[in-house]
Design a protein around this motif. Structure first.
Motif, PDB file in Angstrom:
ATOM      1  N   ASP A  96       0.836  -1.200   0.000  1.00 39.60           N
ATOM      2  CA  ASP A  96       0.000   0.000   0.000  1.00 39.60           C
ATOM      3  C   ASP A  96       0.873   1.254   0.000  1.00 39.60           C
ATOM      4  OD1 ASP A  96      -2.806  -1.179   0.349  1.00 39.60           O
ATOM      5  OD2 ASP A  96      -1.634  -2.178   1.904  1.00 39.60           O
ATOM      6  N   LEU A  97       2.016   1.151   0.641  1.00 35.20           N
ATOM      7  CA  LEU A  97       3.037   2.189   0.607  1.00 35.20           C
ATOM      8  C   LEU A  97       4.391   1.497   0.606  1.00 35.20           C
ATOM      9  CD1 LEU A  97       0.994   3.272   3.343  1.00 35.20           C
ATOM     10  CD2 LEU A  97       1.863   5.337   2.243  1.00 35.20           C
ATOM     11  N   ALA A  98       5.366   2.111  -0.053  1.00 39.92           N
ATOM     12  CA  ALA A  98       6.706   1.545  -0.092  1.00 39.92           C
ATOM     13  C   ALA A  98       7.705   2.553   0.458  1.00 39.92           C
ATOM     14  CB  ALA A  98       7.088   1.154  -1.518  1.00 39.92           C
ATOM     15  N   ILE A  99       8.849   2.071   0.899  1.00 40.71           N
ATOM     16  CA  ILE A  99       9.864   2.907   1.531  1.00 40.71           C
ATOM     17  C   ILE A  99      11.043   3.128   0.594  1.00 40.71           C
ATOM     18  CG2 ILE A  99      11.627   2.937   3.346  1.00 40.71           C
ATOM     19  CD1 ILE A  99       9.610   1.594   5.184  1.00 40.71           C
ATOM     20  N   LEU A 100      11.412   4.392   0.405  1.00 39.41           N
ATOM     21  CA  LEU A 100      12.697   4.753  -0.192  1.00 39.41           C
ATOM     22  C   LEU A 100      13.604   5.130   0.964  1.00 39.41           C
ATOM     23  CD1 LEU A 100      14.716   5.521  -2.422  1.00 39.41           C
ATOM     24  CD2 LEU A 100      13.634   7.791  -2.485  1.00 39.41           C
ATOM     25  N   ASP A 101      14.569   4.273   1.255  1.00 42.56           N
ATOM     26  CA  ASP A 101      15.462   4.485   2.389  1.00 42.56           C
ATOM     27  C   ASP A 101      16.780   5.069   1.888  1.00 42.56           C
ATOM     28  OD1 ASP A 101      17.046   4.420   4.618  1.00 42.56           O
ATOM     29  OD2 ASP A 101      16.598   2.345   5.160  1.00 42.56           O
ATOM     30  N   LEU A 102      16.976   6.358   2.114  1.00 37.47           N
ATOM     31  CA  LEU A 102      18.173   7.024   1.592  1.00 37.47           C
ATOM     32  C   LEU A 102      19.420   6.743   2.410  1.00 37.47           C
ATOM     33  CD1 LEU A 102      17.002  10.506   0.254  1.00 37.47           C
ATOM     34  CD2 LEU A 102      17.602   8.439  -1.029  1.00 37.47           C
ATOM     35  N   SER A 103      19.296   6.015   3.506  1.00 36.44           N
ATOM     36  CA  SER A 103      20.511   5.646   4.237  1.00 36.44           C
ATOM     37  C   SER A 103      21.394   4.746   3.377  1.00 36.44           C
ATOM     38  CB  SER A 103      20.169   4.951   5.554  1.00 36.44           C
ATOM     39  OG  SER A 103      19.559   3.689   5.340  1.00 36.44           O
ATOM     40  N   HIS A 104      20.772   3.896   2.554  1.00 37.93           N
ATOM     41  CA  HIS A 104      21.544   3.033   1.646  1.00 37.93           C
ATOM     42  C   HIS A 104      22.276   3.875   0.597  1.00 37.93           C
ATOM     43  CE1 HIS A 104      19.531  -0.373   3.415  1.00 37.93           C
ATOM     44  NE2 HIS A 104      18.352   0.004   2.967  1.00 37.93           N
ATOM     45  N   PHE A 105      21.578   4.863   0.068  1.00 36.49           N
ATOM     46  CA  PHE A 105      22.168   5.760  -0.934  1.00 36.49           C
ATOM     47  C   PHE A 105      23.391   6.474  -0.362  1.00 36.49           C
ATOM     48  CE2 PHE A 105      22.554  10.114  -2.478  1.00 36.49           C
ATOM     49  CZ  PHE A 105      22.581   9.973  -3.845  1.00 36.49           C
ATOM     50  N   TYR A 106      23.238   7.029   0.827  1.00 39.08           N
ATOM     51  CA  TYR A 106      24.354   7.775   1.419  1.00 39.08           C
ATOM     52  C   TYR A 106      25.501   6.856   1.818  1.00 39.08           C
ATOM     53  CZ  TYR A 106      22.775  12.559   1.275  1.00 39.08           C
ATOM     54  OH  TYR A 106      22.444  13.813   0.824  1.00 39.08           O
ATOM     55  N   ALA A 107      25.206   5.680   2.307  1.00 39.20           N
ATOM     56  CA  ALA A 107      26.279   4.740   2.654  1.00 39.20           C
ATOM     57  C   ALA A 107      27.092   4.369   1.415  1.00 39.20           C
ATOM     58  CB  ALA A 107      25.679   3.488   3.296  1.00 39.20           C
ATOM     59  N   HIS A 108      26.391   4.131   0.297  1.00 39.73           N
ATOM     60  CA  HIS A 108      27.073   3.799  -0.957  1.00 39.73           C
ATOM     61  C   HIS A 108      27.979   4.937  -1.411  1.00 39.73           C
ATOM     62  CE1 HIS A 108      27.700   2.703  -5.179  1.00 39.73           C
ATOM     63  NE2 HIS A 108      27.258   3.917  -5.493  1.00 39.73           N
ATOM     64  N   HIS A 109      27.436   6.147  -1.473  1.00 40.80           N
ATOM     65  CA  HIS A 109      28.216   7.259  -2.005  1.00 40.80           C
ATOM     66  C   HIS A 109      29.333   7.687  -1.066  1.00 40.80           C
ATOM     67  CE1 HIS A 109      26.332   8.223  -5.828  1.00 40.80           C
ATOM     68  NE2 HIS A 109      25.174   7.883  -5.278  1.00 40.80           N
ATOM     69  N   LEU A 110      29.119   7.565   0.215  1.00 43.35           N
ATOM     70  CA  LEU A 110      30.181   7.902   1.151  1.00 43.35           C
ATOM     71  C   LEU A 110      31.338   6.924   1.019  1.00 43.35           C
ATOM     72  CD1 LEU A 110      31.006   9.854   3.362  1.00 43.35           C
ATOM     73  CD2 LEU A 110      29.831   8.384   5.020  1.00 43.35           C
ATOM     74  N   ASP A 111      31.013   5.665   0.806  1.00 41.81           N
ATOM     75  CA  ASP A 111      32.058   4.654   0.620  1.00 41.81           C
ATOM     76  C   ASP A 111      32.867   4.912  -0.645  1.00 41.81           C
ATOM     77  OD1 ASP A 111      33.250   2.033   1.386  1.00 41.81           O
ATOM     78  OD2 ASP A 111      32.400   1.399  -0.528  1.00 41.81           O
ATOM     79  N   GLN A 112      32.226   5.513  -1.649  1.00 44.36           N
ATOM     80  CA  GLN A 112      32.883   5.766  -2.926  1.00 44.36           C
ATOM     81  C   GLN A 112      33.570   7.128  -2.997  1.00 44.36           C
ATOM     82  OE1 GLN A 112      32.845   3.356  -5.437  1.00 44.36           O
ATOM     83  NE2 GLN A 112      31.864   2.101  -3.863  1.00 44.36           N
ATOM     84  N   ASN A 113      33.530   7.903  -1.926  1.00 44.81           N
ATOM     85  CA  ASN A 113      33.998   9.280  -1.972  1.00 44.81           C
ATOM     86  C   ASN A 113      34.981   9.576  -0.847  1.00 44.81           C
ATOM     87  OD1 ASN A 113      34.263  12.081  -2.189  1.00 44.81           O
ATOM     88  ND2 ASN A 113      32.125  12.385  -2.736  1.00 44.81           N
ATOM     89  N   PRO A 114      36.253   9.194  -1.004  1.00 44.80           N
ATOM     90  CA  PRO A 114      37.235   9.454   0.053  1.00 44.80           C
ATOM     91  C   PRO A 114      37.461  10.946   0.303  1.00 44.80           C
ATOM     92  CG  PRO A 114      38.303   8.578  -1.921  1.00 44.80           C
ATOM     93  CD  PRO A 114      36.836   8.418  -2.118  1.00 44.80           C
ATOM     94  N   ALA A 115      37.256  11.784  -0.717  1.00 40.62           N
ATOM     95  CA  ALA A 115      37.417  13.221  -0.514  1.00 40.62           C
ATOM     96  C   ALA A 115      36.381  13.746   0.475  1.00 40.62           C
ATOM     97  CB  ALA A 115      37.304  13.959  -1.846  1.00 40.62           C
ATOM     98  N   LEU A 116      35.143  13.273   0.347  1.00 41.39           N
ATOM     99  CA  LEU A 116      34.108  13.687   1.278  1.00 41.39           C
ATOM    100  C   LEU A 116      34.398  13.139   2.676  1.00 41.39           C
ATOM    101  CD1 LEU A 116      31.453  15.024   1.984  1.00 41.39           C
ATOM    102  CD2 LEU A 116      30.244  13.019   1.088  1.00 41.39           C
ATOM    103  N   GLN A 117      34.875  11.913   2.748  1.00 39.55           N
ATOM    104  CA  GLN A 117      35.242  11.357   4.050  1.00 39.55           C
ATOM    105  C   GLN A 117      36.301  12.224   4.727  1.00 39.55           C
ATOM    106  OE1 GLN A 117      36.152   7.107   4.096  1.00 39.55           O
ATOM    107  NE2 GLN A 117      34.960   6.817   2.230  1.00 39.55           N
ATOM    108  N   GLY A 118      37.267  12.685   3.924  1.00 39.87           N
ATOM    109  CA  GLY A 118      38.313  13.550   4.465  1.00 39.87           C
ATOM    110  C   GLY A 118      37.755  14.871   4.965  1.00 39.87           C
ATOM    111  N   ALA A 119      36.840  15.442   4.199  1.00 40.94           N
ATOM    112  CA  ALA A 119      36.226  16.708   4.605  1.00 40.94           C
ATOM    113  C   ALA A 119      35.434  16.541   5.899  1.00 40.94           C
ATOM    114  CB  ALA A 119      35.319  17.224   3.496  1.00 40.94           C
ATOM    115  N   MET A 120      34.789  15.409   6.069  1.00 42.37           N
ATOM    116  CA  MET A 120      33.998  15.156   7.272  1.00 42.37           C
ATOM    117  C   MET A 120      34.877  14.988   8.508  1.00 42.37           C
ATOM    118  SD  MET A 120      31.258  12.523   5.511  1.00 42.37           S
ATOM    119  CE  MET A 120      30.572  11.912   7.057  1.00 42.37           C
ATOM    120  N   SER A 121      36.142  14.686   8.292  1.00 41.42           N
ATOM    121  CA  SER A 121      37.067  14.441   9.405  1.00 41.42           C
ATOM    122  C   SER A 121      37.931  15.653   9.745  1.00 41.42           C
ATOM    123  CB  SER A 121      37.986  13.256   9.061  1.00 41.42           C
ATOM    124  OG  SER A 121      37.244  12.093   8.794  1.00 41.42           O
ATOM    125  N   GLU A 122      37.712  16.762   9.054  1.00 47.47           N
ATOM    126  CA  GLU A 122      38.587  17.924   9.239  1.00 47.47           C
ATOM    127  C   GLU A 122      38.475  18.542  10.628  1.00 47.47           C
ATOM    128  OE1 GLU A 122      37.888  20.682   6.100  1.00 47.47           O
ATOM    129  OE2 GLU A 122      38.893  19.456   4.580  1.00 47.47           O
TER     130      GLU A 122
END
Length: 268
Positions: A60-86
């Motif tokens: 009747d309703l379905a879930i789009l869970d963006l936690s999966h999206f962000y986990a995927h892209h964060l894993d693929q983006n070491p530059a963003l990981q570095g910025a988050m650790s500054e």
């Protein structure tokens, strides 16, 4: 026209006596993609994948869970990981991640394409501010989650509220804050009162917002309650479920398709 979770629960489009809000991501990944990579970078391909599950399961309703999206892209983006650790300040990593315009633009594009193509109402699910803070806390160099409190969650909710504005025009049936914890040292649980920035934003855009925990879903300022239908149900090992205004459930990746369809039939 947007279908609200309230109207979907009041009159389930499936004909079930009780509406079913379904998280079919892991199951669909196993059955339709056979565990190949999810096409997070191709919104049209992702929407088609999502729709395959919709056509088979008819929630009747379905879930789009963006936690999966962000986990995927964060894993693929070491530059963003570095910025988050500054900086080591609590919440800096989460704020940096959500403020990344390139990544948030991709998230909005995915959501916009999905809501335009999908058959049936969709609920946007994101981690609660406390859970998202917990998930990104290690980038501050800290490993202790016990120090996180309601004030930290409230501060983080401001970042999440600003980020949510990018999705405000999309026809989601509701926004769910997922407060289930995957960590051993779970931080203090907080309620809607700590997330005023989010409830203000969702109220402004006339979006229903709910909080999900291990037992189900409570909707902000609404009497409607959703109870959790356990994953074991889809494995055929649980045949009873609690009474509720609607059910929310995640089908596990290990579920057998024939069993899933049989269990769906029992809900009709």
């Amino acid at each position: 026209m947007t279908t609200s979770i309230l109207s979907a629960v009041a009159a389930p489009q499936s004909g079930r006596p009780t509406a079913l809000l379904l998280d079919h991501h892991e199951y669909a990944h196993s059955v339709f993609l056979r565990n190949r990579p999810v096409p997070w970078d191709d919104p049209v391909a992702y929407a088609r994948f999502f729709n395959q599950a919709q056509g088979l399961l008819n929630p009747d309703l379905a879930i789009l869970d963006l936690s999966h999206f962000y986990a995927h892209h964060l894993d693929q983006n070491p530059a963003l990981q570095g910025a988050m650790s500054e900086k080591k300040r609590t919440g800096f990593a989460l704020r940096t991640m959500l403020a990344n315009k390139a990544l948030s633009g991709k998230a909005v594009d995915l959501a916009q394409t999905l809501t335009a193509m999908v058959s049936g109402p969709v609920v946007l699910q994101i981690p609660s501010p406390m859970q998202w803070l917990q998930a990104t806390h290690s980038y501050s160099g800290a490993s202790d989650l016990d120090g996180l409190d309601a004030d930290d969650a409230e501060n983080s909710s401001m970042y999440v509220a600003d980020w949510l504005r990018g999705f405000a025009a999309l026809p989601f049936a509701a926004v769910l804050l997922d407060d289930r914890s995957a960590a051993v040292g779970s931080p203090t649980t907080v309620g809607f009162d700590a997330y005023t920035p989010i409830t203000n934003v969702t109220a402004h855009y006339r979006l229903v917002v709910g909080m999900r925990d291990a037992h189900g879903v409570d909707l902000h300022q609404e009497a409607v309650h959703g109870s959790d239908l356990p994953e074991e149900y889809w494995l055929g090992t649980a045949d009873t479920w609690p009474a509720a205004d609607f059910h929310i459930s995640r089908i596990p990746a290990t579920a057998v398709p024939e069993t899933v369809l049989d269990q769906l039939g029992q809900l009709s």
